[in-house]
Design a protein around this motif. Structure first.
Motif, PDB file in Angstrom:
ATOM      1  N   PHE A  47       0.784  -1.115  -0.091  1.00 56.10           N
ATOM      2  CA  PHE A  47      -0.011  -0.179   0.006  1.00 56.10           C
ATOM      3  C   PHE A  47       0.905   1.159  -0.162  1.00 56.10           C
ATOM      4  CE2 PHE A  47      -2.833   3.266   1.886  1.00 56.10           C
ATOM      5  CZ  PHE A  47      -3.820   3.003   1.070  1.00 56.10           C
ATOM      6  N   SER A  85       2.666   1.624  -3.326  1.00 58.16           N
ATOM      7  CA  SER A  85       1.557   2.136  -4.499  1.00 58.16           C
ATOM      8  C   SER A  85       1.247   3.536  -4.368  1.00 58.16           C
ATOM      9  CB  SER A  85       0.382   1.209  -4.158  1.00 58.16           C
ATOM     10  OG  SER A  85       0.502  -0.170  -4.369  1.00 58.16           O
ATOM     11  N   LEU A  86       1.226   4.027  -2.982  1.00 54.23           N
ATOM     12  CA  LEU A  86       1.152   5.665  -2.537  1.00 54.23           C
ATOM     13  C   LEU A  86       2.288   6.305  -3.525  1.00 54.23           C
ATOM     14  CD1 LEU A  86      -0.525   5.991   0.717  1.00 54.23           C
ATOM     15  CD2 LEU A  86      -1.556   6.063  -1.502  1.00 54.23           C
ATOM     16  N   LEU A 102       4.171   5.452  -5.785  1.00 52.42           N
ATOM     17  CA  LEU A 102       3.934   5.260  -7.149  1.00 52.42           C
ATOM     18  C   LEU A 102       2.871   6.163  -7.598  1.00 52.42           C
ATOM     19  CD1 LEU A 102       4.782   3.986 -10.053  1.00 52.42           C
ATOM     20  CD2 LEU A 102       2.819   2.429  -9.343  1.00 52.42           C
ATOM     21  N   LEU A 103       1.757   6.617  -7.145  1.00 52.99           N
ATOM     22  CA  LEU A 103       0.910   7.464  -7.502  1.00 52.99           C
ATOM     23  C   LEU A 103       1.413   8.804  -7.320  1.00 52.99           C
ATOM     24  CD1 LEU A 103      -2.329   7.300  -8.411  1.00 52.99           C
ATOM     25  CD2 LEU A 103      -2.884   7.499  -5.916  1.00 52.99           C
TER      26      LEU A 103
END
Lengths: 118, 493
Positions: B168, B171-172, B174-175
């Motif tokens: 998680f 991924s944040l 990456l965003l």
């Protein structure tokens, strides 16, 4: 209002996916469903990148093709990120198999009870 | 010299493949292969660090694949990354010496071990934001697998939790990279720094928030630390030492790098919210981490929560962001890695020899295991920040930095953190040296599955080495701070 939203439909979809994925990761009691939630969450992010790379009437980035060209970088980035996501899923599922072998359950709450009793 | 930079990633990856391949031919060959690769890694990192701090250029850059700078992936070694690079190489070699007897001993373990070193080194040298994400995920994946390497299934559950939360966070991150890329169209850190100033401020702020919160999870800042105590306590002793010493450290280094190289000090000044996120995370982590550490009964969990609090200090230094505070951050990153890695290894030695894994079982340890008790005592005192240890040097520079910046409230929290650290370590030191050992032998326990065994010379050498380092590095801190000036001037400009 509706037109503004319709023009951003891919972004809306991507953030819906991110939201749904996060919710599943938190709310699902089953460990496999948590991993599925993680995948949905990541898919939302992948869609965000791909949607941002869309060019109206764009052509492949070749010297022989007409402008405007599409930047290939976001696609390549997401290709890498997908590979990372697959590897993560594989490792997660491997761990889940081992947890199931040891405890005989995939349910988060049952798992907590089994672990506190031993 | 510049051609040496990609080797810091290539050497451990090669070692990893070799360790795995050797395992197919003959089992239990992983350790020597990993040891040779680690030695090579120390040599490469040492040469690069000597070049950065010596007469050579302060910034060694290499662009992979013969591309030009903004397009290709750039690898950069400056004073700060050279420091972390040497730390990663030396600590992984030290833990390897410990792992020879303590295990796990399969070749797959050593293959993953070297891959973790590759990921950490890659995160340290990369100057490309997406490349940093890839190395962050390599680090994460290998760390999850290593945590799950324990014999009991408790480690698997901890590893799965670590995996879900860690993914998680990544991924944040990456965003956040996505927002920065949409705003600027580039991924090179130096190029991003130049273009983010002209980018839409909303995009820049969103990118900052997502990247910082993503890294907060990896650093284990309260309240995003929930994976960390389980992972550290559930993992085998070797792995807890390696991960506690390096993984969060390199994530904190990445945070420092992203905040100052990509967004820059100007962004923090013009966006008060950005600095508020960092200060908020720092203060909450310092206080909550210490309080949680006091309330634990298992040694490894005390050490884990102690890390939450110590990384709050580093975060505070990043938020203050002047020369002195950032020097303190670098020193404390190194110091914390040596001390915490050493403490986990010492806890491992104690558990192997006496079976003691909880605070109560530490009663009178000085009689039963004098070397381990002594090492634990010195490392704990260093963690509290008693001069002349490295723990003191780091906290001293951070505190002076806070005073220079005029953030008195933050200074008060930093000083209070020392007292809070004292609260949970003093308890242990008192039990070890001033109490009679419990009369109940160690074998009658429900969790006493491991029979008391002897520790190897390698285990003792590592523990004593970490203890000596924790004291000796304190003396080197002043010299180091003058050496860091050139890098920090470049970083803050």
């Amino acid at each position: 209002m509706m037109e503004a939203l319709a023009a951003k439909d891919y972004y809306i979809a991507s953030f819906l996916l991110i939201g749904i994925g996060t919710y599943v990761m938190i709310a699902a009691g089953n460990l496999v469903k948590k991993v599925i939630g993680m995948n949905i969450f990541q898919t939302g992010i992948f869609l965000f990148f791909i949607a941002s790379a869309y060019v109206e009437g764009g052509t492949p980035p070749l010297l022989t093709s007409e402008t405007p060209h599409v930047s290939p970088v976001p696609h390549v980035l997401i290709l890498t990120a997908i590979v990372v996501g697959v590897a993560l899923t594989a490792v997660a599922l491997g761990m889940i198999v081992r947890i199931y072998d040891d405890y005989g359950t995939l349910d988060e709450r049952t798992l907590k009870e089994v672990r506190s009793s031993d | 010299m510049t051609d040496l930079v990609p080797f810091v990633v290539a050497v451990p990856i090669f070692g990893s493949v070799l360790a795995f391949a050797a395992g197919i031919a003959r089992p239990k060959t992983g350790w020597p292969v990993a040891a040779v690769a680690s030695l090579a890694q120390v040599a490469v990192a040492g040469v690069l660090a000597a070049a950065t701090f010596g007469a050579g250029p302060a910034r060694i850059a290499y662009v992979v694949g013969g591309f030009e700078t903004p397009f290709g992936i750039e690898l950069v070694v400056d004073g700060l990354s050279a420091t972390v690079l040497v730390l990663v190489a030396v600590v992984s070699l030290g833990v390897l010496a410990y792992a020879r007897r303590a295990g796990p001993r399969s070749n797959a373990f050593y293959a993953i071990y070297m891959l973790l070193v590759a990921g950490l080194s890659g995160m340290t040298v990369t100057a490309d934001l997406f490349n940093m994400y890839v190395f962050l995920e390599i680090t994460g994946l290998t760390a999850y697998a290593l945590v799950a390497a324990g014999e009991d299934s408790r480690s698997t559950v901890a590893a799965l939790k670590y995996l879900l939360v860690g993914t998680f966070g990544a991924s944040l991150f990456l965003l956040g990279i996505g927002y920065a890329y949409v705003g600027t169209g580039t991924l090179n850190m130096a190029d991003l720094a130049a273009k983010l100033a002209d980018a839409d401020p909303v995009l820049a702020q969103a990118a900052f928030a997502l990247i910082v919160v993503g890294l907060f999870i990896k650093v284990a800042v309260f309240p995003l630390h929930t994976w960390q105590p389980d992972a550290y306590a559930g993992a085998p002793d070797t792995v807890s030492a390696l991960i506690s010493a390096l993984v969060s450290t390199v994530a904190a280094y990445a945070l420092l790098r992203v905040v100052y190289t990509v967004f820059g000090a100007g962004f923090l000044d013009s966006t008060p919210v950005a600095r508020a996120i960092l200060i908020g995370g720092a203060v909450v982590s310092i206080v909550a981490g210490s309080l949680l550490a006091v309330s634990q009964s298992e040694i490894k969990r005390v050490l884990a929560y102690s890390s939450v609090s110590q990384f709050g200090l580093i975060l505070a230094a990043i938020a203050i962001g002047n020369d002195t505070a950032l020097t303190g951050a670098a020193i404390h990153l190194v110091g914390h890695a040596v001390m915490k890695g050493g403490l986990f290894l010492t806890a491992g030695v104690v558990a192997t020899e006496t079976g003691a894994r909880t605070i109560d079982e530490f009663d009178g340890l000085a009689d039963r295991s004098p070397v381990a008790a002594g090492a634990f005592g010195v490392l704990a005192v260093s963690m509290v920040g008693v001069p002349p240890t490295v723990g003191f040097a780091g906290k001293w520079y951070i505190a002076i930095g806070a005073a220079e910046a005029g953030s008195w409230a933050l200074l008060a929290v930093i000083v209070a953190s020392t007292l809070l650290t004292l609260a949970y370590f003093l308890r242990l030191v008192e039990r070890m040296f001033f109490r009679a050992p419990a009369t109940v032998p160690a074998d009658g326990r429900s969790d006493g599955a491991e029979t008391p065994a002897s520790s190897s010379t390698g285990m003792y050498a590592t523990v004593v080495g970490a203890t000596v380092c924790a004291v000796a590095l304190g003396f080197g801190a002043f010299v180091y701070s003058t050496q860091m000036q050139a890098t920090l001037t470049q970083l803050l400009s």
